[in-house]
Design a protein around this motif. Structure first.
Motif, PDB file in Angstrom:
ATOM      1  N   SER A 399       0.520  -1.227   0.105  1.00 25.78           N
ATOM      2  CA  SER A 399      -0.472   0.224   0.088  1.00 25.78           C
ATOM      3  C   SER A 399       0.237   1.561   0.155  1.00 25.78           C
ATOM      4  CB  SER A 399      -0.617  -0.291   1.074  1.00 25.78           C
ATOM      5  OG  SER A 399      -0.113  -0.061   2.255  1.00 25.78           O
ATOM      6  N   GLY A 401       0.112   5.881  -0.788  1.00 25.98           N
ATOM      7  CA  GLY A 401      -0.404   6.894  -0.374  1.00 25.98           C
ATOM      8  C   GLY A 401      -0.142   8.181   0.397  1.00 25.98           C
ATOM      9  N   VAL A 414      -5.380   9.949   0.656  1.00 27.00           N
ATOM     10  CA  VAL A 414      -5.787   8.992  -0.892  1.00 27.00           C
ATOM     11  C   VAL A 414      -4.413   8.001  -0.719  1.00 27.00           C
ATOM     12  CG1 VAL A 414      -5.033   8.369  -3.140  1.00 27.00           C
ATOM     13  CG2 VAL A 414      -5.921  11.443  -1.687  1.00 27.00           C
ATOM     14  N   ASP A 415      -5.017   7.143  -0.254  1.00 32.55           N
ATOM     15  CA  ASP A 415      -3.785   5.337  -0.607  1.00 32.55           C
ATOM     16  C   ASP A 415      -4.348   4.124  -1.417  1.00 32.55           C
ATOM     17  OD1 ASP A 415      -2.546   5.432   2.402  1.00 32.55           O
ATOM     18  OD2 ASP A 415      -4.916   6.544   2.199  1.00 32.55           O
ATOM     19  N   ALA A 416      -3.806   3.910  -2.271  1.00 32.48           N
ATOM     20  CA  ALA A 416      -4.027   2.379  -2.997  1.00 32.48           C
ATOM     21  C   ALA A 416      -3.253   1.722  -2.322  1.00 32.48           C
ATOM     22  CB  ALA A 416      -2.925   3.201  -4.754  1.00 32.48           C
ATOM     23  N   LEU A 472      -8.935   1.593  -3.741  1.00 33.44           N
ATOM     24  CA  LEU A 472      -8.046   2.653  -4.127  1.00 33.44           C
ATOM     25  C   LEU A 472      -9.067   3.452  -2.651  1.00 33.44           C
ATOM     26  CD1 LEU A 472      -6.168   5.944  -4.992  1.00 33.44           C
ATOM     27  CD2 LEU A 472      -8.074   5.790  -6.446  1.00 33.44           C
ATOM     28  N   ASN A 495     -13.848   4.125  -1.781  1.00 36.64           N
ATOM     29  CA  ASN A 495     -13.609   3.391  -2.255  1.00 36.64           C
ATOM     30  C   ASN A 495     -13.874   2.312  -3.732  1.00 36.64           C
ATOM     31  OD1 ASN A 495     -14.001  -0.022  -2.013  1.00 36.64           O
ATOM     32  ND2 ASN A 495     -11.905   0.838  -1.364  1.00 36.64           N
ATOM     33  N   ASN A 497     -12.697  -0.743  -5.987  1.00 37.84           N
ATOM     34  CA  ASN A 497     -11.558  -1.864  -5.535  1.00 37.84           C
ATOM     35  C   ASN A 497     -12.025  -2.449  -6.590  1.00 37.84           C
ATOM     36  OD1 ASN A 497     -13.792  -4.269  -3.896  1.00 37.84           O
ATOM     37  ND2 ASN A 497     -13.874  -2.628  -3.494  1.00 37.84           N
TER      38      ASN A 497
END
Length: 649
Positions: A399, A401, A414-416, A472, A495, A497
Motif C-alpha cells: 500500500s 499514498g 489517498v491510498d492505493a 483505492l 473506495n 476495488n
C-alpha cells in the motif's frame, strides 16, 4: 455485543497489523476505546420502523455513567436494551398463489448488553485495570411455509417453522501495567471470553416421527454451539531518544491463547429420519469438542532517522498446535515533506489459520423440495467428495499514498493497495444429486422423501482459490465557519476495488473447488465502489446531518429455481448472471437542543425507500425469495424512520 453507549472512539490500523497483532490482523485491526469518563449519567432512547412496509418496528434504551475511584481511578458502566420486530418482504408463493411465505425476512431480535470499564493506580507506577462485557440475545427467524399436505393431522392449514436462537456472551479482561526503573513500560493482561448459542425450532414437527409414533413435538432443540478463548498477553516498550528530534520506539511481547469449540447434538426428534421441518438437528455423530493452543511472540521498532522520516519494522512468530508455524512481518515508512504534505508506504505479509469452526462445523438444512448440507472438512463424508485438510491463508500486502492539508481545516488522504491472499478459505464444492445424498448419508443422517434430487447439495470449507484485490481509498473533510449562519462540516469517502481469482484450486478428484457462483461470492458480490458524502450543519440549537451513500454494482451467478425450465432447475454449472445496479441512498437527521440537558432528533435512513433489484421469477425460490441475499450493499428493508431523545445529567 458491546453497547454503543460504552464506546468513546474507534481506532483503525490498516497496514501491516498481522505482524504485531497476529492472525486476526490480516486485514487490519479495529481498536474499540471504551469510555473512562466519571461524574456523569447519559441516557438515550430511540424508536422507529420501516414505514413503507409497516413492520420491522425497533426500539432501544441505553445509558452510560461513571464514578471516580479516589483521585486517580475511574469506573464506567454502560448498557443497552434493543428490540426489533420481524421484517417480512412477502411475495406470491408459486405453490399457493397467495402471499403466505414469510421466508424473505429479517429476524425478530431482543438483545441486552452491559459493559464495565475500570482502572485504579495501586502505586505511583502500578495501575490495575479491567473491563467486562455481558450480552444476552434472543432471536426468531421464519422458515419457508409448509403446505397442508406435509402433516395435515397436526397442521391442516399448513405452517411456518420458526428458528429460535438463545445466546449468552461474556468477556472479562484484567490487567496490570507499570514502569520499570530502566524506563521500560510493561502491560500484563488476561482475557477470558465465552459465547454460547442454543438453536431450536418452534411451530414445527417431524412427519416421520409422527408416522411411527402417532404424535410429534412442535418444539425441539436442534443444536448447540459454544466457543471459548482465553488469552494472556505481556507487552513491553521503551522510547530511546537519539537527540535532535530523533528517537526509537521499541516494543516486544508474547502471547498464549487457548481456544475451545464445542458442538452439541439436538433432541432425537430433531434428526429422526430426516428431522424436523425447517432444518434437521445435529446428530451425536456431528457433536464434539475441539481445542488448540497458540503461542506467539513479536517485536516492533519505530524509529526516526531524521525528523521528517519515520520507519516502522516489525515481525511476529506464531505456533498453532493444529496448523503449525507462521512468520509475519512489515516495513512501513512515512516522510513529511512539510507540515501539510506527507507520503507513506507499507509492505507486509499476513497469516490466518483456519478457525475451529471452519474445520469442524456441520449443518443440514431441509426445504420443502430440497436440502443442503455443510460437511466438516475432515469427515469421511467430505472426503468422499474430494475434501482435503485445510491449510492456512497467507497474504502479501502493498500500500502507498499521501496525506495533505492544502489549507487550514481541509484534510485529504489517498491510498492505493494490493492484497494477494493464497489458499483462501471459502465454502467449496458444487455437489448435488446422488453424490451429495451419499455424502449426507455418510454423516448418519436420513433425508425425508419427496425431495428433488437435483436440489440436494453438499459443501465444505476448502482452500478454494487465491485472490488479488486492488483498490483505492480517498478521504477528505473540511470544516468551515459560516459566521452567523453556523458551522458546516463536509466529508467524503470513496473506495474503488476489484478482486480477481489468481489461482483456482482443485479437489482430490481433480475438479475445481469453486463453481462460477462461488467464485462470484469472492469477487463480485461486494460493490466495486462505494461513495459516502456527508454534510453536518449546526446553527444555534439546531443541527442537520445529510448523508448520501452510493453502492456500486454487484454481480452474482444465481441458481435457477423451481419455476425455471426443467433442464436448468437447481443446476450447479449453469446460472443466471444477475446484476444489482448502482444506487444512491439518502439519510437525514434533524436535531434540536431543547434544554441544556435534553437533545431531540428525528431522522430517516434510506429516506426514499431504495431497494435492490428483484430477481427474475425463474431465479426466485418458490416465487418468494426474489432478492439476491448473497449480494452486499443495498438493504432489502427500504426506508427506516426514527425519533431519539438524549438526556445528560
Amino acid at each position: 455485543m458491546i453497547p454503543a453507549e460504552a464506546i468513546d472512539h474507534i481506532e483503525v490500523l490498516r497496514d501491516g497489523a498481522a505482524s504485531q497483532y497476529g492472525a486476526d490482523g490480516i486485514a487490519g485491526v479495529v481498536n474499540i476505546i471504551l469510555k473512562k469518563t466519571v461524574s456523569h449519567l447519559d441516557m438515550d432512547a430511540q424508536t422507529g420502523a420501516n414505514a413503507y412496509n409497516g413492520d420491522g418496528w425497533q426500539y432501544q434504551f441505553g445509558f452510560d455513567g461513571g464514578l471516580p475511584l479516589g483521585d486517580d481511578g475511574y469506573a464506567n458502566l454502560s448498557g443497552q436494551m434493543y428490540h426489533t420486530d420481524h421484517f417480512v418482504q412477502k411475495g406470491i408463493d408459486s405453490r399457493t398463489g397467495v402471499s403466505d411465505d414469510p421466508a424473505l425476512s429479517l429476524s425478530e431480535e431482543t438483545r441486552q448488553t452491559l459493559s464495565l470499564n475500570a482502572g485504579k493506580h495501586l502505586t505511583r507506577s502500578l495501575e490495575l485495570y479491567g473491563f467486562a462485557t455481558y450480552a444476552h440475545r434472543h432471536g426468531e427467524s421464519y422458515q419457508d411455509y409448509r403446505t397442508p399436505d406435509i402433516l395435515p393431522q397436526m397442521y391442516p392449514q399448513g405452517f411456518v417453522p420458526i428458528e429460535a436462537l438463545e445466546e449468552q456472551d461474556f468477556a472479562i479482561t484484567l490487567g496490570l501495567k507499570g514502569r520499570l526503573p530502566a524506563g521500560f513500560k510493561w502491560d500484563l493482561n488476561s482475557t477470558y471470553g465465552f459465547d454460547d448459542d442454543h438453536m431450536s425450532l418452534k411451530n414445527t414437527a417431524n412427519p416421520a416421527y409422527y408416522a411411527d409414533y402417532g404424535s410429534s413435538p412442535t418444539k425441539a432443540r436442534t443444536e448447540t454451539f459454544n466457543h471459548m478463548q482465553w488469552t494472556n498477553d505481556l507487552n513491553i516498550s521503551r522510547k530511546f531518544s537519539l537527540g535532535s528530534g530523533r528517537f526509537i520506539n521499541l516494543s516486544f511481547g508474547g502471547q498464549h491463547r487457548l481456544e475451545i469449540y464445542h458442538i452439541g447434538a439436538g433432541d432425537p426428534v430433531s434428526y429422526y429420519k430426516g428431522g424436523t421441518q425447517g432444518f434437521a438437528g445435529l446428530m451425536p455423530e456431528n457433536a464434539g469438542r475441539w481445542n488448540r493452543d497458540v503461542w506467539a511472540g513479536y517485536i516492533d521498532t519505530d524509529f526516526h532517522p531524521t525528523r521528517k522520516l519515520d520507519i516502522d519494522v516489525g515481525g511476529r512468530f506464531e505456533h498453532y498446535t493444529d496448523t503449525g508455524n507462521a512468520e509475519t512481518g512489515k516495513i512501513a515508512a512515512r516522510y513529511d515533506f512539510t507540515k501539510r504534505f506527507a507520503v507513506r508506504a507499507t509492505i507486509s505479509n499476513g497469516y490466518r489459520a483456519p478457525t475451529l469452526l471452519e474445520e469442524h462445523y456441520s449443518a443440514l438444512n431441509v426445504t420443502p423440495f430440497g436440502a443442503s448440507a455443510s460437511l466438516p472438512v475432515n469427515s469421511p463424508a467430505a472426503s468422499s467428495l474430494g475434501a482435503q485438510r485445510l491449510k492456512a491463508e497467507r497474504s502479501t500486502s502493498l500500500s502507498g499514498g499521501f496525506v495533505m492539508e492544502p489549507v487550514d481545516n481541509f484534510h485529504v488522504s489517498v491510498d492505493a493497495y494490493q492484497i494477494n491472499i493464497r489458499n483462501r478459505i471459502a465454502p467449496g464444492g458444487s455437489f448435488q444429486g446422488g453424490a451429495a445424498e451419499n455424502a449426507i448419508g455418510l454423516t448418519g443422517a436420513t433425508l425425508p422423501g419427496g425431495l428433488a434430487s437435483d436440489n440436494v447439495t453438499a459443501t465444505y470449507f476448502a482452500n478454494g482459490a487465491s485472490t488479488r484485490t486492488q483498490g483505492l481509498d480517498i478521504m477528505a473533510d473540511y470544516a468551515l465557519s459560516l459566521r452567523r449562519y453556523g458551522h458546516l462540516n463536509l466529508s467524503m469517502a470513496l473506495n474503488l476495488n476489484r478482486t480477481r481469482i489468481s489461482h483456482l484450486a482443485t479437489d482430490g478428484t481433480g475438479s475445481p473447488f469453486l463453481n462460477a457462483q462461488q467464485i462470484g461470492y469472492l469477487t463480485t458480490a461486494s460493490p466495486r465502489s462505494k461513495i459516502i458524502l456527508n454534510a453536518y450543519w449546526t446553527i444555534g440549537k439546531w443541527s442537520v446531518n445529510v448523508r448520501q451513500t452510493r453502492y456500486g454494482e454487484t454481480v452474482n451467478n444465481v441458481t435457477y429455481q423451481d419455476q425455471a425450465p426443467a433442464a436448468l432447475q437447481y443446476s450447479q454449472s449453469q446460472f443466471h448472471r444477475f446484476v444489482n445496479t448502482p444506487a444512491w441512498l439518502t439519510d437525514l437527521e434533524v436535531g434540536f437542543q431543547a434544554t441544556k440537558r435534553i437533545h431531540l432528533a428525528v431522522g430517516g435512513n434510506n429516506l426514499f425507500n431504495v431497494r435492490p433489484r428483484r430477481m427474475p421469477l425463474e431465479n426466485s425460490y418458490l416465487g418468494t425469495l426474489f432478492y439476491d441475499n448473497n449480494s452486499a450493499g443495498i438493504p432489502m428493508t427500504g426506508g427506516y424512520y426514527y425519533g431519539r431523545i438524549n438526556v445528560s445529567l
